[in-house]
Design an enzyme around this catalytic site. Structure first.
Site, PDB file in Angstrom:
ATOM      1  N   TYR A   1      -8.307 -17.154  19.727  1.00  0.00           N
ATOM      2  CA  TYR A   1      -9.189 -15.983  19.677  1.00  0.00           C
ATOM      3  C   TYR A   1      -9.305 -15.546  18.224  1.00  0.00           C
ATOM      4  O   TYR A   1      -9.328 -16.377  17.327  1.00  0.00           O
ATOM      5  CB  TYR A   1      -8.663 -14.885  20.622  1.00  0.00           C
ATOM      6  CG  TYR A   1      -9.765 -13.925  20.998  1.00  0.00           C
ATOM      7  CD1 TYR A   1     -10.904 -14.364  21.669  1.00  0.00           C
ATOM      8  CD2 TYR A   1      -9.695 -12.574  20.675  1.00  0.00           C
ATOM      9  CE1 TYR A   1     -11.936 -13.502  21.993  1.00  0.00           C
ATOM     10  CE2 TYR A   1     -10.724 -11.700  21.002  1.00  0.00           C
ATOM     11  CZ  TYR A   1     -11.839 -12.171  21.658  1.00  0.00           C
ATOM     12  OH  TYR A   1     -12.855 -11.316  21.976  1.00  0.00           O
TER      13      TYR A   1
ATOM     14  N   ARG B   1     -23.991 -10.346  19.346  1.00  0.00           N
ATOM     15  CA  ARG B   1     -23.241  -9.723  18.252  1.00  0.00           C
ATOM     16  C   ARG B   1     -21.813 -10.247  18.285  1.00  0.00           C
ATOM     17  O   ARG B   1     -20.888  -9.580  18.707  1.00  0.00           O
ATOM     18  CB  ARG B   1     -23.234  -8.200  18.378  1.00  0.00           C
ATOM     19  CG  ARG B   1     -22.686  -7.504  17.153  1.00  0.00           C
ATOM     20  CD  ARG B   1     -22.301  -6.068  17.423  1.00  0.00           C
ATOM     21  NE  ARG B   1     -21.312  -5.931  18.487  1.00  0.00           N
ATOM     22  CZ  ARG B   1     -19.998  -6.069  18.331  1.00  0.00           C
ATOM     23  NH1 ARG B   1     -19.504  -6.374  17.155  1.00  0.00           N
ATOM     24  NH2 ARG B   1     -19.172  -5.905  19.348  1.00  0.00           N
TER      25      ARG B   1
ATOM     26  N   LYS C   1     -10.990 -15.350  25.065  1.00  0.00           N
ATOM     27  CA  LYS C   1     -10.445 -14.121  25.636  1.00  0.00           C
ATOM     28  C   LYS C   1      -9.772 -14.406  26.975  1.00  0.00           C
ATOM     29  O   LYS C   1      -8.683 -13.909  27.253  1.00  0.00           O
ATOM     30  CB  LYS C   1     -11.544 -13.086  25.808  1.00  0.00           C
ATOM     31  CG  LYS C   1     -10.997 -11.796  26.392  1.00  0.00           C
ATOM     32  CD  LYS C   1     -11.721 -10.588  25.908  1.00  0.00           C
ATOM     33  CE  LYS C   1     -11.338 -10.243  24.506  1.00  0.00           C
ATOM     34  NZ  LYS C   1     -11.714  -8.902  24.109  1.00  0.00           N
TER      35      LYS C   1
ATOM     36  N   GLU D   1     -18.800  -8.664  26.742  1.00  0.00           N
ATOM     37  CA  GLU D   1     -18.157  -8.881  25.446  1.00  0.00           C
ATOM     38  C   GLU D   1     -19.202  -9.269  24.400  1.00  0.00           C
ATOM     39  O   GLU D   1     -20.010 -10.172  24.607  1.00  0.00           O
ATOM     40  CB  GLU D   1     -17.115  -9.996  25.575  1.00  0.00           C
ATOM     41  CG  GLU D   1     -16.209 -10.134  24.393  1.00  0.00           C
ATOM     42  CD  GLU D   1     -15.223  -8.986  24.242  1.00  0.00           C
ATOM     43  OE1 GLU D   1     -14.839  -8.713  23.094  1.00  0.00           O
ATOM     44  OE2 GLU D   1     -14.830  -8.382  25.250  1.00  0.00           O
ATOM     45  N   ASP D   2     -19.165  -8.562  23.275  1.00  0.00           N
ATOM     46  CA  ASP D   2     -19.981  -8.873  22.108  1.00  0.00           C
ATOM     47  C   ASP D   2     -21.490  -8.866  22.384  1.00  0.00           C
ATOM     48  O   ASP D   2     -22.229  -9.746  21.938  1.00  0.00           O
ATOM     49  CB  ASP D   2     -19.534 -10.191  21.468  1.00  0.00           C
ATOM     50  CG  ASP D   2     -18.207 -10.031  20.740  1.00  0.00           C
ATOM     51  OD1 ASP D   2     -17.717  -8.894  20.644  1.00  0.00           O
ATOM     52  OD2 ASP D   2     -17.662 -11.025  20.268  1.00  0.00           O
TER      53      ASP D   2
END
Length: 197
Positions: free
Chosen positions: A40, A93, A111, A182-183
């Protein structure tokens, strides 16, 4: 440990994961402090930037704008009936690196590897997902190694319809699943959080 740098170590671990998932998770559990930064952050950012070039084997599921209307069927392509956690990204992102499109799949994979190793979740109970709505990254759109859809990102209503179809499909198959976004870029993350919290 003999690999020349952290990216090479990550690739070595990915190859182990591809060959022997049980051994991969055992090694990760036994060496979590040493290996967490390799699977990660910070290493995963570089891995995502090189994802297409280093792509060897699909891990997780990809839902694409080209598959709209088929998500309810597609979720049954996943071989495990007891998924507890999904980590999903649209790649918009990634770790402050910007829009990496489907190359952001390294985030859900990494993750969830940590959730399995540190959280004790069985590997067959997690599902990494990338939703491919295109990319606005011109470098990726022109990159031979880019594995995603080579079109600008969907926006507005079309974008939210894709996300909504995904959410409905995964909860239809796994009603108790935890979905972690996520992101996602902030302009999308805030409305999604408000809708699906």
């Amino acid at each position: 440990r003999l690999q020349p740098d952290d990216v090479a170590k990550n690739l070595y671990l990915q190859e182990l994961h591809n060959r022997n998932e049980t051994l991969y998770h055992r090694v990760l559990v036994d060496n979590i402090e040493e290996l967490a930064p390799l699977v990660y952050t910070p290493t995963v950012g570089i891995v995502c930037q090189q994802f297409g070039y280093q792509f060897r084997k699909s891990r997780g599921m990809y839902f694409s704008r080209e598959d709209k209307g088929l998500f309810n069927t597609m979720v049954y392509n996943w071989p495990h009936n007891d998924v507890h956690v999904i980590v999903v990204t649209d790649g918009s992102r990634i770790l402050g690196l910007g829009d990496l499109g489907v190359h952001g799949m390294g985030i859900p994979i990494g993750k969830l590897a940590l959730y399995c190793a540190a959280g004790g979740i069985a590997p067959h109970r997690v599902l990494p997902v990338t939703i491919d709505v295109g990319t606005d990254n011109k470098t990726l759109l022109n990159d031979f190694d880019y594995i995603g859809i080579r079109k600008p990102r969907l926006q507005g209503k079309e974008y939210y319809e894709i996300i909504d179809e995904f959410i409905q499909a995964v909860f239809a198959r796994w009603p108790s699943v935890v979905v972690q976004f996520e992101d996602f870029e902030t302009s999308k993350a805030v409305p999604l959080l408000e809708k699906y919290r």
